[in-house]
Design a protein around this motif. Structure first.
Motif, PDB file in Angstrom:
ATOM      1  N   ALA A 136      42.096  41.197  29.032  1.00 43.89           N
ATOM      2  CA  ALA A 136      42.405  42.531  28.496  1.00 43.89           C
ATOM      3  C   ALA A 136      41.539  42.859  27.285  1.00 43.89           C
ATOM      4  O   ALA A 136      41.350  44.030  26.962  1.00 43.89           O
ATOM      5  N   LYS A 137      40.993  41.849  26.639  1.00 47.43           N
ATOM      6  CA  LYS A 137      40.133  42.066  25.464  1.00 47.43           C
ATOM      7  C   LYS A 137      38.703  42.409  25.872  1.00 47.43           C
ATOM      8  O   LYS A 137      37.900  42.788  25.035  1.00 47.43           O
ATOM      9  N   MET A 138      38.376  42.251  27.148  1.00 50.96           N
ATOM     10  CA  MET A 138      37.009  42.433  27.619  1.00 50.96           C
ATOM     11  C   MET A 138      36.713  43.912  27.873  1.00 50.96           C
ATOM     12  O   MET A 138      37.626  44.732  27.948  1.00 50.96           O
ATOM     13  N   ASP A 139      35.436  44.235  28.036  1.00 54.57           N
ATOM     14  CA  ASP A 139      35.029  45.606  28.337  1.00 54.57           C
ATOM     15  C   ASP A 139      35.405  46.002  29.757  1.00 54.57           C
ATOM     16  O   ASP A 139      35.604  47.175  30.056  1.00 54.57           O
ATOM     17  N   CYS A 140      35.440  45.024  30.656  1.00 55.57           N
ATOM     18  CA  CYS A 140      35.850  45.271  32.037  1.00 55.57           C
ATOM     19  C   CYS A 140      36.598  44.040  32.533  1.00 55.57           C
ATOM     20  O   CYS A 140      36.558  42.987  31.904  1.00 55.57           O
ATOM     21  N   PHE A 141      37.279  44.179  33.657  1.00 52.42           N
ATOM     22  CA  PHE A 141      38.091  43.078  34.164  1.00 52.42           C
ATOM     23  C   PHE A 141      37.199  42.027  34.804  1.00 52.42           C
ATOM     24  O   PHE A 141      36.703  42.208  35.918  1.00 52.42           O
ATOM     25  N   THR A 142      36.994  40.920  34.091  1.00 56.07           N
ATOM     26  CA  THR A 142      36.095  39.868  34.570  1.00 56.07           C
ATOM     27  C   THR A 142      36.827  38.579  34.877  1.00 56.07           C
ATOM     28  O   THR A 142      36.211  37.542  35.043  1.00 56.07           O
ATOM     29  N   TRP A 143      38.127  38.640  34.967  1.00 55.20           N
ATOM     30  CA  TRP A 143      38.922  37.433  35.177  1.00 55.20           C
ATOM     31  C   TRP A 143      38.516  36.704  36.460  1.00 55.20           C
ATOM     32  O   TRP A 143      38.476  35.488  36.526  1.00 55.20           O
ATOM     33  N   LEU A 144      38.181  37.427  37.494  1.00 47.56           N
ATOM     34  CA  LEU A 144      37.883  36.797  38.776  1.00 47.56           C
ATOM     35  C   LEU A 144      36.395  36.755  39.097  1.00 47.56           C
ATOM     36  O   LEU A 144      36.023  36.478  40.229  1.00 47.56           O
ATOM     37  N   ASP A 145      35.527  37.004  38.131  1.00 47.38           N
ATOM     38  CA  ASP A 145      34.089  37.020  38.393  1.00 47.38           C
ATOM     39  C   ASP A 145      33.529  35.645  38.721  1.00 47.38           C
ATOM     40  O   ASP A 145      32.586  35.528  39.480  1.00 47.38           O
ATOM     41  N   SER A 146      34.074  34.607  38.144  1.00 47.16           N
ATOM     42  CA  SER A 146      33.550  33.264  38.349  1.00 47.16           C
ATOM     43  C   SER A 146      34.271  32.594  39.508  1.00 47.16           C
ATOM     44  O   SER A 146      35.440  32.862  39.754  1.00 47.16           O
ATOM     45  N   PRO A 147      33.583  31.685  40.198  1.00 44.47           N
ATOM     46  CA  PRO A 147      34.295  30.951  41.244  1.00 44.47           C
ATOM     47  C   PRO A 147      35.354  30.030  40.632  1.00 44.47           C
ATOM     48  O   PRO A 147      35.211  29.583  39.497  1.00 44.47           O
ATOM     49  N   TRP A 148      36.405  29.786  41.386  1.00 43.20           N
ATOM     50  CA  TRP A 148      37.442  28.870  40.935  1.00 43.20           C
ATOM     51  C   TRP A 148      36.879  27.448  40.960  1.00 43.20           C
ATOM     52  O   TRP A 148      35.935  27.166  41.687  1.00 43.20           O
ATOM     53  N   PRO A 149      37.449  26.546  40.159  1.00 47.42           N
ATOM     54  CA  PRO A 149      36.909  25.178  40.106  1.00 47.42           C
ATOM     55  C   PRO A 149      36.790  24.525  41.488  1.00 47.42           C
ATOM     56  O   PRO A 149      35.807  23.868  41.780  1.00 47.42           O
ATOM     57  N   TRP A 150      37.745  24.738  42.378  1.00 48.29           N
ATOM     58  CA  TRP A 150      37.677  24.111  43.695  1.00 48.29           C
ATOM     59  C   TRP A 150      36.593  24.738  44.556  1.00 48.29           C
ATOM     60  O   TRP A 150      36.065  24.111  45.455  1.00 48.29           O
ATOM     61  N   GLU A 151      36.239  26.008  44.261  1.00 51.19           N
ATOM     62  CA  GLU A 151      35.138  26.626  44.990  1.00 51.19           C
ATOM     63  C   GLU A 151      33.816  26.026  44.555  1.00 51.19           C
ATOM     64  O   GLU A 151      32.924  25.821  45.383  1.00 51.19           O
TER      65      GLU A 151
ATOM     66  N   TYR B 176      32.584  30.688  27.753  1.00 51.71           N
ATOM     67  CA  TYR B 176      32.846  30.568  29.179  1.00 51.71           C
ATOM     68  C   TYR B 176      33.604  31.732  29.812  1.00 51.71           C
ATOM     69  O   TYR B 176      33.834  31.731  31.012  1.00 51.71           O
ATOM     70  N   GLY B 177      34.050  32.692  29.023  1.00 48.16           N
ATOM     71  CA  GLY B 177      34.786  33.819  29.563  1.00 48.16           C
ATOM     72  C   GLY B 177      36.283  33.664  29.356  1.00 48.16           C
ATOM     73  O   GLY B 177      36.741  32.709  28.738  1.00 48.16           O
ATOM     74  N   PRO B 178      37.057  34.600  29.881  1.00 43.73           N
ATOM     75  CA  PRO B 178      38.498  34.617  29.646  1.00 43.73           C
ATOM     76  C   PRO B 178      39.177  33.325  30.094  1.00 43.73           C
ATOM     77  O   PRO B 178      38.874  32.783  31.153  1.00 43.73           O
ATOM     78  N   LEU B 179      40.090  32.855  29.277  1.00 43.86           N
ATOM     79  CA  LEU B 179      40.845  31.644  29.569  1.00 43.86           C
ATOM     80  C   LEU B 179      42.094  31.958  30.393  1.00 43.86           C
ATOM     81  O   LEU B 179      42.531  31.151  31.207  1.00 43.86           O
ATOM     82  N   THR B 180      42.657  33.134  30.173  1.00 44.66           N
ATOM     83  CA  THR B 180      43.849  33.576  30.891  1.00 44.66           C
ATOM     84  C   THR B 180      43.658  35.035  31.306  1.00 44.66           C
ATOM     85  O   THR B 180      42.795  35.728  30.749  1.00 44.66           O
ATOM     86  N   PRO B 181      44.462  35.517  32.241  1.00 42.23           N
ATOM     87  CA  PRO B 181      44.367  36.935  32.591  1.00 42.23           C
ATOM     88  C   PRO B 181      44.621  37.842  31.387  1.00 42.23           C
ATOM     89  O   PRO B 181      44.014  38.897  31.257  1.00 42.23           O
ATOM     90  N   HIS B 182      45.494  37.404  30.480  1.00 44.98           N
ATOM     91  CA  HIS B 182      45.762  38.211  29.285  1.00 44.98           C
ATOM     92  C   HIS B 182      44.526  38.313  28.397  1.00 44.98           C
ATOM     93  O   HIS B 182      44.308  39.319  27.732  1.00 44.98           O
ATOM     94  N   SER B 183      43.720  37.266  28.386  1.00 50.15           N
ATOM     95  CA  SER B 183      42.482  37.294  27.607  1.00 50.15           C
ATOM     96  C   SER B 183      41.511  38.323  28.157  1.00 50.15           C
ATOM     97  O   SER B 183      40.707  38.882  27.421  1.00 50.15           O
TER      98      SER B 183
END
Length: 84
Positions: free
Chosen positions: A64-79, A55-62
Motif C-alpha cells: 500500500a506504500k508503493m506507487d502501484c500494486f507490486t505485491w505479485l510482481d516477483s515469482p514466489w520462492p517455489w517458482e 527486495y520489495g514489499p514484505l507483506t501485502p500491507h507494505s
C-alpha cells in the motif's frame, strides 16, 4: 546482507519483541522490559524497511506504500526453485 539472512533477522527480532510483549502482559510496570520491547520493535521496523527498500514489499500491507500494486510482481520462492 543476503535476502535470506535479512529475513531471518526480521523473524528473530519480531519473535523477541513478541516474547517481550507477552512478558509485559504480566509485568506491565517493568520499565526496563518496556524499554527493551520498544528497542526490539524499532529494530524490527528498521530491518523491514531495509528489506523492502532492497527486495520489495514484505507483506501485502507494505504494498500500500508503493506507487502501484507490486505485491505479485516477483515469482514466489517455489517458482524460483522450480526454474533452477
Amino acid at each position: 546482507m543476503s535476502r535470506a539472512e535479512l529475513l531471518r533477522q526480521i523473524q528473530s527480532y519480531n519473535f523477541a519483541a513478541y516474547d517481550m510483549l507477552l512478558y509485559l502482559d504480566t509485568h506491565p510496570k517493568d520499565k526496563k522490559a518496556f524499554s527493551m520491547f520498544r528497542q526490539l520493535v524499532e529494530k524490527t521496523n528498521k530491518l523491514k524497511k531495509d528489506f523492502e527498500k532492497e527486495y520489495g514489499p514484505l507483506t501485502p500491507h507494505s504494498a500500500a506504500k508503493m506507487d502501484c500494486f507490486t505485491w505479485l510482481d516477483s515469482p514466489w520462492p517455489w517458482e524460483k526453485e522450480a526454474n533452477e
